[in-house]
Design an enzyme around this catalytic site. Structure first.
Site, mmCIF file in Angstrom:
data_model
loop_
_atom_site.group_PDB
_atom_site.id
_atom_site.type_symbol
_atom_site.label_atom_id
_atom_site.label_comp_id
_atom_site.label_asym_id
_atom_site.label_seq_id
_atom_site.Cartn_x
_atom_site.Cartn_y
_atom_site.Cartn_z
ATOM 1 N N ASP A 1 116.667 48.457 94.638
ATOM 2 C CA ASP A 1 116.914 49.175 93.392
ATOM 3 C C ASP A 1 117.824 48.804 92.413
ATOM 4 O OD1 ASP A 1 116.173 51.458 95.478
ATOM 5 O OD2 ASP A 1 118.680 51.562 95.771
ATOM 6 N N LYS B 1 113.271 46.252 90.162
ATOM 7 C CA LYS B 1 111.580 45.527 90.723
ATOM 8 C C LYS B 1 110.436 46.800 89.610
ATOM 9 C CE LYS B 1 111.987 46.962 94.446
ATOM 10 N NZ LYS B 1 113.234 47.015 94.651
ATOM 11 N N GLY C 1 111.349 53.452 96.202
ATOM 12 C CA GLY C 1 111.562 54.080 94.886
ATOM 13 C C GLY C 1 111.891 53.591 93.597
ATOM 14 N N HIS C 2 110.293 53.496 92.745
ATOM 15 C CA HIS C 2 110.396 52.386 91.505
ATOM 16 C C HIS C 2 110.463 53.926 90.581
ATOM 17 C CE1 HIS C 2 108.536 49.181 94.589
ATOM 18 N NE2 HIS C 2 109.771 49.776 95.116
ATOM 19 N N GLN D 1 112.112 47.252 98.881
ATOM 20 C CA GLN D 1 113.759 46.796 98.574
ATOM 21 C C GLN D 1 113.875 45.389 98.337
ATOM 22 O OE1 GLN D 1 110.521 48.230 101.354
ATOM 23 N NE2 GLN D 1 111.332 49.641 100.496
HETATM 24 P P1 GDP Z 1 113.391 49.778 91.997
HETATM 25 O O1 GDP Z 1 113.309 49.965 92.999
HETATM 26 O O2 GDP Z 1 114.004 48.729 92.125
HETATM 27 O O3 GDP Z 1 112.565 49.533 91.506
HETATM 28 O O4 GDP Z 1 114.920 50.128 91.585
HETATM 29 P P2 GDP Z 1 115.236 51.752 91.085
HETATM 30 O O5 GDP Z 1 114.046 52.296 90.262
HETATM 31 O O6 GDP Z 1 115.325 52.634 91.682
HETATM 32 O O7 GDP Z 1 116.292 52.075 90.481
HETATM 33 C C1 GDP Z 1 116.229 50.867 89.236
HETATM 34 C C2 GDP Z 1 116.930 51.902 87.476
HETATM 35 O O8 GDP Z 1 117.044 51.244 87.058
HETATM 36 C C3 GDP Z 1 115.835 53.618 87.768
HETATM 37 O O9 GDP Z 1 116.302 54.034 86.832
HETATM 38 C C4 GDP Z 1 115.664 52.132 86.356
HETATM 39 O O10 GDP Z 1 114.126 53.252 84.967
HETATM 40 C C5 GDP Z 1 117.055 51.510 85.071
HETATM 41 N N1 GDP Z 1 116.395 50.631 84.711
HETATM 42 C C6 GDP Z 1 116.037 49.527 84.905
HETATM 43 N N2 GDP Z 1 115.994 48.091 84.222
HETATM 44 C C7 GDP Z 1 117.191 48.829 83.994
HETATM 45 C C8 GDP Z 1 118.441 48.490 82.370
HETATM 46 O O11 GDP Z 1 117.778 47.462 82.138
HETATM 47 N N3 GDP Z 1 119.412 49.656 82.205
HETATM 48 C C9 GDP Z 1 119.386 50.550 82.615
HETATM 49 N N4 GDP Z 1 120.165 51.492 81.821
HETATM 50 N N5 GDP Z 1 118.650 50.931 83.608
HETATM 51 C C10 GDP Z 1 117.492 50.265 83.643
HETATM 52 P P1 IMO Z 2 113.192 50.197 96.402
HETATM 53 O O1 IMO Z 2 111.470 49.696 96.931
HETATM 54 C C1 IMO Z 2 117.613 50.742 98.677
HETATM 55 C C2 IMO Z 2 117.341 50.831 102.332
HETATM 56 C C3 IMO Z 2 117.890 52.118 103.287
HETATM 57 C C4 IMO Z 2 118.242 52.306 104.774
HETATM 58 C C5 IMO Z 2 117.130 51.034 105.243
HETATM 59 C C6 IMO Z 2 116.444 50.896 106.449
HETATM 60 O O2 IMO Z 2 113.532 51.517 95.821
HETATM 61 O O3 IMO Z 2 114.459 48.734 96.496
HETATM 62 P P2 IMO Z 2 113.999 52.483 105.939
HETATM 63 O O4 IMO Z 2 113.827 53.829 106.168
HETATM 64 O O5 IMO Z 2 113.406 51.188 105.228
HETATM 65 O O6 IMO Z 2 114.232 51.572 107.568
HETATM 66 O O7 IMO Z 2 115.807 52.549 105.423
HETATM 67 O O8 IMO Z 2 117.023 50.377 104.626
HETATM 68 N N1 IMO Z 2 115.597 51.115 102.015
HETATM 69 C C7 IMO Z 2 116.056 50.949 100.578
HETATM 70 N N2 IMO Z 2 117.747 50.845 99.852
HETATM 71 N N3 IMO Z 2 115.751 50.572 98.516
HETATM 72 C C8 IMO Z 2 114.974 50.801 98.225
HETATM 73 O O9 IMO Z 2 113.940 50.697 98.298
HETATM 74 C C9 IMO Z 2 114.986 51.038 100.249
HETATM 75 N N4 IMO Z 2 114.367 51.103 101.197
HETATM 76 C C10 IMO Z 2 114.978 51.523 102.557
HETATM 77 O O10 IMO Z 2 118.571 53.346 103.023
HETATM 78 O O11 IMO Z 2 119.842 52.043 104.886
HETATM 79 MG MG MG Z 3 114.033 51.668 94.385
#
Ligand code: GDP
Ligand code: IMO
Ligand code: MG
Length: 428
Positions: free
Chosen positions: A13, A16, A40-41, A223
């Site tokens: 999170d 990416k 979850g991206h 991840q």
């Molecule tokens: P990922 O799993 O690495 O793709 O990240 P997620 O999408 O799960 O979580 C990142 C969150 O931060 C998302 O809601 C993005 O829209 C948001 N985000 C990404 N870059 C920035 C940033 O530079 N500033 C802010 N405020 N939000 C960001």
């Molecule tokens: P993104 O790509 C954050 C965590 C789960 C749990 C552990 C194992 O959005 O960064 P799993 O279902 O993979 O066997 O769970 O990994 N986990 C993540 N945490 N971001 C993710 O993906 C994750 N994918 C799995 O919460 O602790």
């Molecule tokens: Mg994510």
């Protein structure tokens, strides 16, 4: 610059999705190499917000071919519903390629993930419940079902029957669940086969040819480094290799072909699920990071655990991935703090430790040693260049760069595509 890896440097999170999407317009292929719909991206394009789980974030860039590599685990129902959700919003998904060697997440492995977690009780991992662990376990146990098996009914039937022989014992005798009928699973899988067929390809061949022709290929990790099954905080990890080497095995591309490895690094730290987290906050600062940063899981809707930046982890990510650059995200979230603590080392049993301890027990005892950096109050979300940032924000970035061991080449100052400060181009 034909091949780059973009991966999470912390516990996932990090942003990416946004980073991949930003580069997507300039790359020819975006490849997921591990994980599945546990990811979850979030990608924000103009006033549109997309939540992607299984599909590579490059699917939102029209010129780019999105690829699901052999190392990914594919839930066919999720694949089809994610595709139709995007199609309804006018996104063309016809270029998608899916490796015939990728393993399928079957309904029994989703069930086993959920009942297995319940069985563990307070020792649970806090998985996403998407069947990821049991599917990778089947792959390693050589009882997995692959995408290509959908196109040979007899092989598919044999494989499902073989897998369920043992699993039905487990379900019925240990977990007190009804046994699953293999014929039902085969029927369900076959119902997806024709819809998925147009996407199935020899992705290894295609990607290697593309790199040889000078095309730009971006490998997008799911991840993060500390969730890697080999290099993360085992057993509180996911069941695949998000670290850079995973791009080679999960896409069938040799390490000599990869030119750049970019670590996505949040300006503070978050984690979802169980496991150690030295800089975790349980006070109003943690709550403020969660609220201002919108730190709620995209996949499971769980609140993310929040804490200050941890330089020990960032240095470790540089080491195990051979990072060439960082993309620092969410700097804007830190606006408003008078002083910002940054963890520079740990105290473990009275000793100062600079590197991530390999021992699980030591890591569980690690106490952060903080340095205080001066904060800033100015809105930074409109900054387009590094020099437009307030002096203290510049100093914060420079300090993180110094501690983390690789240059920070881009800075996120908001969720949108254009809310990014580019310092060095990733594609030059
Ligand atoms: P990922 O799993 O690495 O793709 O990240 P997620 O999408 O799960 O979580 C990142 C969150 O931060 C998302 O809601 C993005 O829209 C948001 N985000 C990404 N870059 C920035 C940033 O530079 N500033 C802010 N405020 N939000 C960001
Ligand atoms: P993104 O790509 C954050 C965590 C789960 C749990 C552990 C194992 O959005 O960064 P799993 O279902 O993979 O066997 O769970 O990994 N986990 C993540 N945490 N971001 C993710 O993906 C994750 N994918 C799995 O919460 O602790
Ligand atoms: Mg994510």
């Amino acid at each position: 610059m034909p091949a780059l890896v973009l991966l999470g440097a912390q516990w996932g999170d990090e942003g990416k999705g946004k980073a991949t999407d930003l580069l997507g317009g300039s790359v020819d292929y975006v490849v997921r190499y591990q994980g599945g719909n546990n990811a979850g991206h979030t990608v924000v394009v103009g006033d549109q917000k997309y939540a992607l789980h299984l599909l590579p974030s490059g699917i939102l860039s029209p010129g780019c071919t999105p690829v699901i590599g052999n190392g990914v685990v594919v839930d066919p129902a999720v694949l089809l519903s994610e595709l139709s959700g995007l199609n309804e919003r006018g996104v063309d998904t016809s270029k998608l390629l899916v490796s015939g060697n990728a393993h399928l997440i079957t309904p029994y492995n989703v069930t086993l993930d959920k009942v297995g977690e319940r069985f563990l009780g307070k020792r649970k991992i806090g998985t996403t419940g998407r069947g990821i662990g049991p599917t990778y376990a089947d792959k390693i146990n050589r009882v997995g079902i692959r995408v290509q098996d959908l196109y040979d009914e007899s092989i598919l039937t044999q494989k499902v029957e073989a897998a369920l022989e043992l699993k039905n014992q487990l379900l019925a005798k240990l977990y007190n669940r009804r046994a699953i009928d293999p014929a039902k699973i085969v029927d369900e899988m076959l119902a997806y086969a024709e819809q998925i067929k147009p996407f199935v390809a020899d992705t290894t061949l295609i990607l290697n040819n593309a790199i040889d022709e000078g095309k730009v290929v971006l490998f997008e990790g799911g991840q993060g480094t500390l969730l890697d099954v080999d290099h993360g905080t085992y057993p509180f990890v996911t069941s695949s290799n998000p670290t850079a080497g995973g791009a080679c095995t999960g896409a069938g591309v040799g390490p000599t072909k990869i030119n750049r490895v970019i670590g996505i690094l949040k300006a503070y730290t978050t984690r979802v699920g169980a496991g150690p987290f030295p800089t975790e906050l349980f006070d109003k600062d943690g709550e403020a990071l969660r609220t201002i940063g919108g730190e709620r899981g995209v996949t499971t809707g769980r609140d993310r655990r929040c804490g200050w930046f941890d330089a020990v982890i960032a240095r470790y990510a540089t080491r195990v991935n051979g990072l060439t650059d960082f993309f620092l995200t969410k700097l804007d979230v830190l606006t408003g703090w008078e002083q910002i603590p940054v963890c520079v080392a740990y105290e473990i049993d009275g000793k100062r430790v600079e590197e991530l301890p390999y021992s699980q027990s030591d890591f569980h005892h690690a106490k952060p040693i903080y340095e205080m950096l001066p904060g800033w109050t100015e809105d930074i979300s409109k900054a387009k260049t590094f020099s437009e940032l307030p002096k203290n924000a510049q100093a914060y970035v420079k300090a993180l760069e110094e501690m983390s061991g690789a240059p920070i080449s881009a800075i996120g100052v908001g969720p949108g595509r254009d809310e990014t400060i580019e310092i060095n181009s990733f594609l030059s």
